[in-house]
Write an enzyme that holds these catalytic residues in place. Structure first.
Site, mmCIF file in Angstrom:
data_model
loop_
_atom_site.group_PDB
_atom_site.id
_atom_site.type_symbol
_atom_site.label_atom_id
_atom_site.label_comp_id
_atom_site.label_asym_id
_atom_site.label_seq_id
_atom_site.Cartn_x
_atom_site.Cartn_y
_atom_site.Cartn_z
ATOM 1 N N HIS A 6 30.911 45.936 49.786
ATOM 2 C CA HIS A 6 32.122 46.239 49.006
ATOM 3 C C HIS A 6 33.369 45.993 49.860
ATOM 4 O O HIS A 6 34.226 46.876 50.023
ATOM 5 C CB HIS A 6 32.093 47.681 48.501
ATOM 6 C CG HIS A 6 32.936 47.873 47.265
ATOM 7 N ND1 HIS A 6 32.541 48.661 46.211
ATOM 8 C CD2 HIS A 6 34.150 47.369 46.920
ATOM 9 C CE1 HIS A 6 33.481 48.644 45.272
ATOM 10 N NE2 HIS A 6 34.467 47.857 45.681
ATOM 11 N N ARG B 281 32.219 45.188 39.449
ATOM 12 C CA ARG B 281 31.445 46.413 39.543
ATOM 13 C C ARG B 281 29.986 46.074 39.247
ATOM 14 O O ARG B 281 29.689 45.240 38.385
ATOM 15 C CB ARG B 281 31.954 47.478 38.553
ATOM 16 C CG ARG B 281 33.303 48.079 38.920
ATOM 17 C CD ARG B 281 33.242 48.890 40.205
ATOM 18 N NE ARG B 281 34.494 49.539 40.557
ATOM 19 C CZ ARG B 281 35.401 49.050 41.385
ATOM 20 N NH1 ARG B 281 35.215 47.848 41.933
ATOM 21 N NH2 ARG B 281 36.494 49.730 41.683
#
Length: 316
Positions: free
Chosen positions: A279, A231
């Site tokens: 991502h 993250r």
């Protein structure tokens, strides 16, 4: 089986993605009725006990008074867990062997990308420079993994099979054959100090937010490289930019960011020592994820057992 209490699907995703999830879940659970939140009438909302979710609006979950169990189809729950902390609900995050193998594949691929100097050769091509680097054996390169859970262990095994030296750090002590493991703050410093390529696979929690700050990035050897598949907020962006600007760090492969999609004015897009990914390192597979959800729901229907695997206080 009674159809009186449907399973609700709750998501912030657009309608087409939500419809794809509902279809996959329904195929995996033909004896259940999977209904998007927007299509639930008031009577059904009063009966729902199970919600399958993908980044849901917590207000929608609060509109289900008999809800007991929230099953995420995502592995990461760093946003959802704090939102549900005081709800009394049980939370299950996705643990999918397919996700582990996909992540291991990505870690190996992008480690090789850095190991074989691909960013440097791409730059040399742009400037028509014909110059080869000296080859380094994988046995001479240490890859450090932050986070030795299911994903981290799978990644470590893939790297070992490619003959890299592998070390890893976790919050609590772990043991993995062939991997030098560390834990605790002193262990983190020791691991960083020997790592040529650092791979971040940690969950985002209060303890890991900003973990890789300027001081810890400075512990890495000069010209170390970084991969973040965890993250974005785990890394201090300003500190990372400074380390890359000064060439103390050689390159960073970044698949996750504090704001996603990454805004077009952010420095990462144009920095010559950054590879930006959207991502995409380990996307959830709807079919395998739906099969796992179906298995957990079946167990609940048969035994009442809820396969909760998230500690809402810790956040993972």
């Amino acid at each position: 089986m009674s159809q009186a209490a449907p399973i609700v699907f709750v998501s912030r995703e657009d309608a087409s993605h939500a419809a794809d999830w509902v279809q996959a879940l329904q195929q995996a659970m033909p004896g259940e009725r999977i209904v998007p939140f927007d299509q639930l009438d008031e009577a059904a909302r009063q009966q729902c006990q199970i919600a399958v979710v993908a980044n849901p609006d917590p207000q929608r979950l609060r509109a289900l008074p008999r809800l007991r169990w929230v099953h995420s189809v995502w592995a990461g729950v760093e946003r959802l867990a704090p939102e549900l902390r005081d709800s009394g609900l049980k939370l299950t995050r996705l643990v999918d062997p397919r996700l582990s193998s996909t992540m291991a594949e990505a870690v190996l691929a992008w480690t090789l990308y850095l190991h074989r100097d691909m960013p440097l050769y791409a730059q040399r091509q742009r400037f028509r420079v014909w110059q080869a680097e000296q080859y380094v054996l994988p046995e001479q390169r240490t890859v450090g993994i932050l986070g030795l859970g299911t994903l981290g262990e799978a990644a470590a095994r893939a790297l070992l099979a490619a003959r890299f030296k592998v070390c890893g750090w976790s919050r609590t002590a772990r043991s993995i054959d062939g991997v030098q493991t560390y834990d605790g703050q002193q262990g983190l410093a020791e691991m960083l100090g020997q790592t040529d390529i650092l791979v971040c696979l940690l969950p985002l929690t209060a303890d890991t937010r900003g973990l890789l700050d300027a001081a810890r990035l400075a512990l890495l050897p000069p010209q170390a490289q970084l991969i973040n598949f965890a993250r974005g907020p785990i890394i201090d962006d300003a500190a990372l930019c400074d380390a890359l600007d000064s060439a103390r760090l050689r390159h960073a492969v970044l698949d996750v960011f504090a704001t996603e999609p990454l805004p077009p004015d952010q420095w990462q897009w144009t920095h010559p020592s950054v590879t930006v990914l959207p991502h995409c390192s380990a996307p959830t597979n709807r079919e395998t994820a739906s099969a796992i959800v179906a298995s957990n729901v079946r167990r609940f229907r048969e035994t009442g057992e809820i396969a909760a695997n998230v500690d809402l206080e810790r956040g993972y």
